[in-house]
Motif scaffolding. Sequence first.
Motif, short mmCIF file in Angstrom:
data_model
loop_
_atom_site.label_atom_id
_atom_site.label_comp_id
_atom_site.label_asym_id
_atom_site.label_seq_id
_atom_site.Cartn_x
_atom_site.Cartn_y
_atom_site.Cartn_z
N PRO A 59 0.81 -1.23 0.00
CA PRO A 59 0.00 0.00 0.00
C PRO A 59 0.83 1.27 0.00
O PRO A 59 0.31 2.34 -0.32
N GLN A 60 2.13 1.16 0.36
CA GLN A 60 3.00 2.34 0.33
C GLN A 60 3.43 2.68 -1.10
O GLN A 60 3.85 3.80 -1.38
N VAL A 61 3.38 1.70 -2.00
CA VAL A 61 4.00 1.88 -3.32
C VAL A 61 3.00 1.68 -4.47
O VAL A 61 3.08 2.37 -5.49
N PHE A 62 2.04 0.78 -4.30
CA PHE A 62 1.12 0.45 -5.41
C PHE A 62 -0.32 0.84 -5.08
O PHE A 62 -0.74 0.74 -3.92
N SER A 63 -1.08 1.21 -6.10
CA SER A 63 -2.47 1.62 -5.89
C SER A 63 -3.39 0.41 -5.71
O SER A 63 -4.50 0.55 -5.21
N ARG A 64 -2.94 -0.77 -6.16
CA ARG A 64 -3.72 -1.99 -6.01
C ARG A 64 -2.76 -3.18 -6.14
O ARG A 64 -1.65 -3.02 -6.65
N PRO A 65 -3.20 -4.38 -5.69
CA PRO A 65 -2.35 -5.56 -5.91
C PRO A 65 -2.21 -5.85 -7.40
O PRO A 65 -3.10 -5.52 -8.19
N TRP A 66 -1.08 -6.45 -7.78
CA TRP A 66 -0.88 -6.82 -9.18
C TRP A 66 -0.27 -8.21 -9.25
O TRP A 66 0.28 -8.72 -8.27
N ASN A 67 -0.41 -8.83 -10.44
CA ASN A 67 0.02 -10.23 -10.60
C ASN A 67 1.19 -10.35 -11.57
O ASN A 67 1.23 -9.67 -12.59
N VAL A 68 2.10 -11.23 -11.21
CA VAL A 68 3.24 -11.52 -12.09
C VAL A 68 3.30 -13.04 -12.24
O VAL A 68 2.91 -13.77 -11.33
N GLY A 69 3.74 -13.50 -13.41
CA GLY A 69 3.83 -14.95 -13.61
C GLY A 69 4.94 -15.33 -14.56
O GLY A 69 5.24 -14.60 -15.52
N VAL A 70 5.60 -16.44 -14.25
CA VAL A 70 6.60 -17.01 -15.16
C VAL A 70 6.45 -18.53 -15.14
O VAL A 70 5.78 -19.09 -14.26
N ILE A 71 7.07 -19.16 -16.13
CA ILE A 71 7.13 -20.62 -16.18
C ILE A 71 8.55 -21.03 -15.79
O ILE A 71 9.52 -20.39 -16.20
N LEU A 72 8.66 -22.07 -14.98
CA LEU A 72 9.97 -22.56 -14.55
C LEU A 72 10.21 -23.95 -15.15
O LEU A 72 9.30 -24.78 -15.16
N TYR A 73 11.42 -24.15 -15.66
CA TYR A 73 11.76 -25.44 -16.29
C TYR A 73 12.78 -26.18 -15.44
O TYR A 73 13.68 -25.58 -14.86
N ARG A 74 12.62 -27.49 -15.39
CA ARG A 74 13.54 -28.35 -14.62
C ARG A 74 14.85 -28.53 -15.38
O ARG A 74 14.85 -28.79 -16.59
N HIS A 75 15.97 -28.34 -14.68
CA HIS A 75 17.28 -28.66 -15.26
C HIS A 75 17.44 -30.17 -15.26
O HIS A 75 17.34 -30.81 -14.22
N ARG A 76 17.69 -30.74 -16.45
CA ARG A 76 17.84 -32.20 -16.55
C ARG A 76 19.21 -32.61 -17.07
O ARG A 76 19.44 -33.76 -17.39
N GLU A 77 20.14 -31.62 -17.15
CA GLU A 77 21.49 -31.97 -17.60
C GLU A 77 22.12 -32.91 -16.58
O GLU A 77 21.91 -32.76 -15.38
N LYS A 78 22.96 -33.83 -17.08
CA LYS A 78 23.63 -34.77 -16.18
C LYS A 78 24.53 -34.00 -15.21
O LYS A 78 25.26 -33.10 -15.63
N ASP A 79 24.45 -34.33 -13.94
CA ASP A 79 25.30 -33.74 -12.90
C ASP A 79 25.16 -32.23 -12.79
O ASP A 79 26.10 -31.54 -12.37
N PHE A 80 24.04 -31.68 -13.18
CA PHE A 80 23.85 -30.23 -13.07
C PHE A 80 23.87 -29.84 -11.59
O PHE A 80 23.34 -30.54 -10.74
N GLN A 81 24.49 -28.69 -11.28
CA GLN A 81 24.53 -28.27 -9.89
C GLN A 81 24.60 -26.75 -9.78
O GLN A 81 24.96 -26.07 -10.73
N LEU A 82 24.24 -26.24 -8.61
CA LEU A 82 24.36 -24.82 -8.34
C LEU A 82 25.81 -24.49 -8.01
O LEU A 82 26.50 -25.29 -7.38
N ILE A 83 26.23 -23.29 -8.41
CA ILE A 83 27.55 -22.79 -8.04
C ILE A 83 27.36 -21.35 -7.60
O ILE A 83 26.75 -20.55 -8.32
N GLU A 84 27.82 -21.00 -6.39
CA GLU A 84 27.60 -19.65 -5.88
C GLU A 84 28.20 -18.63 -6.85
O GLU A 84 29.31 -18.77 -7.35
N ASP A 85 27.44 -17.58 -7.10
CA ASP A 85 27.79 -16.55 -8.08
C ASP A 85 28.45 -15.36 -7.36
O ASP A 85 27.78 -14.59 -6.67
N TYR A 86 29.77 -15.23 -7.51
CA TYR A 86 30.51 -14.17 -6.83
C TYR A 86 30.86 -13.01 -7.76
O TYR A 86 31.70 -12.18 -7.42
N ARG A 87 30.21 -12.96 -8.95
CA ARG A 87 30.57 -11.93 -9.93
C ARG A 87 30.65 -10.53 -9.34
O ARG A 87 31.52 -9.75 -9.68
N PHE A 88 29.67 -10.21 -8.48
CA PHE A 88 29.51 -8.81 -8.08
C PHE A 88 30.29 -8.45 -6.82
O PHE A 88 30.22 -7.32 -6.35
#
Lengths: 140, 266
Positions: free
Chosen positions: B222-251
């Motif tokens: 209520p401090q920023v928007f005049s009404r609620p709003w909706n956002v949506g995306v589709i998420l896909y499963r990673h199926r590569e062999k041995d796929f893994q997360l790696i912490e991103d230290y770029r910044f």
Amino acid sequence: MSTKSKLVLGLALAGFLGATVPANAHHAFSAEFDAEQPIELKGTVTKLELVNPHSWLYLDVAQPDGSVANWGFEFGAPFSLKEKGVTKATLPVGSQVSIQGYRAKNGKNFGYAVTTVLADGRAVKTGGAQDAPGSQAAAQ
Amino acid sequence: MNTSVKQPSSRFRRLGVAVVLAAGALGLSSAVQAAAGKIPRLANGKPDFSGIWQTTSAADYDLEPHANRKDAPPFAGAVEGGTIPYLPKALEQKKKNFAARATDDPALKGYTLGVPRGIYYPEPFQIFQRKQDLTQVFQFGHSVRTIYTNETDHPKDPYDWWLGDSRGHWEGDTLVVDARFFNDKTWFDRAGNFHSDQLHVVERWTYLDPNTIEYKATVEDPQVFSRPWNVGVILYRHREKDFQLIEDYRFTLDYDEHYPPKPPAQ
């Protein structure tokens, strides 16, 4: 103690254990604050951000010329504040506090709180950086 | 029924059991279920979102429709109705944020991405799920988010969390999550769309098929928007062999020389 409050305490404890180790090592006092510039200010709380790794307390401070300046102070980690009985309810916006601490090196209206005296007279010690003047890591 | 019909079917069943056993031993049971066209489920029958997920959308560049920009691929937008309903004063702030986005985006300082940005940030994140909770691990900002599904309420004396406090419940096969008690230090995207500490997000997580999640969120502030709003995306499963997360230290690479902090010069 109800099961729910036990759970909340447990979660808070889990958060504390996870958060304080990096909090202590988050940054050095000397990177941002100046041990040669002790300050003592009285003011009215405008905002308390209970944010990890350390909270921020903002005050409106009356200036000699009659104007008001907003100051921000690095404050304790949320869980250590909770242990000392400090929550948003006990340190509400509009309450009067006085702070002893050190000014930021950048010369802006920021500081490092060491002792904060709340409206009810309670003194709360904060500040856990290992290189802060007179600080022990345990004092956080 | 004659034996020539029975035989193939029982052989098939035996094969199926063998595949499931082998897959279970390798921890791949969800992949097998996926191949069979069924969504993975926990022992209690609820959908199991465990896995590594990622959006292919350009939502993180700018949630609103945009094109012809040097710093963002064109995108039809992820906000229902196209634009975010800012209050007039907040719209001024958004414009300032947009102008300064190359330096002021909190993600560029390595800050935790927040909710829902972490979900559509264009890098993978991982979900671990149990009956009582769902844990999301991002490869950014050492962030870990817990969504409690143990029928507990938000705490009575909250902090201003980077990822809010998330409590989920099931509506059929959809996980509905109520997230609140955020701080005001995160943005929704790198175009400067922002919120205050009054942010409240209600998410809906639903499997479209075993390898695809439909993610929807209703955003309220209520401090920023005049009404609620909706956002949506589709998420896909990673199926590569041995796929893994790696912490991103770029910044934060530029700050490495300052850590760990050195004692003050005597």
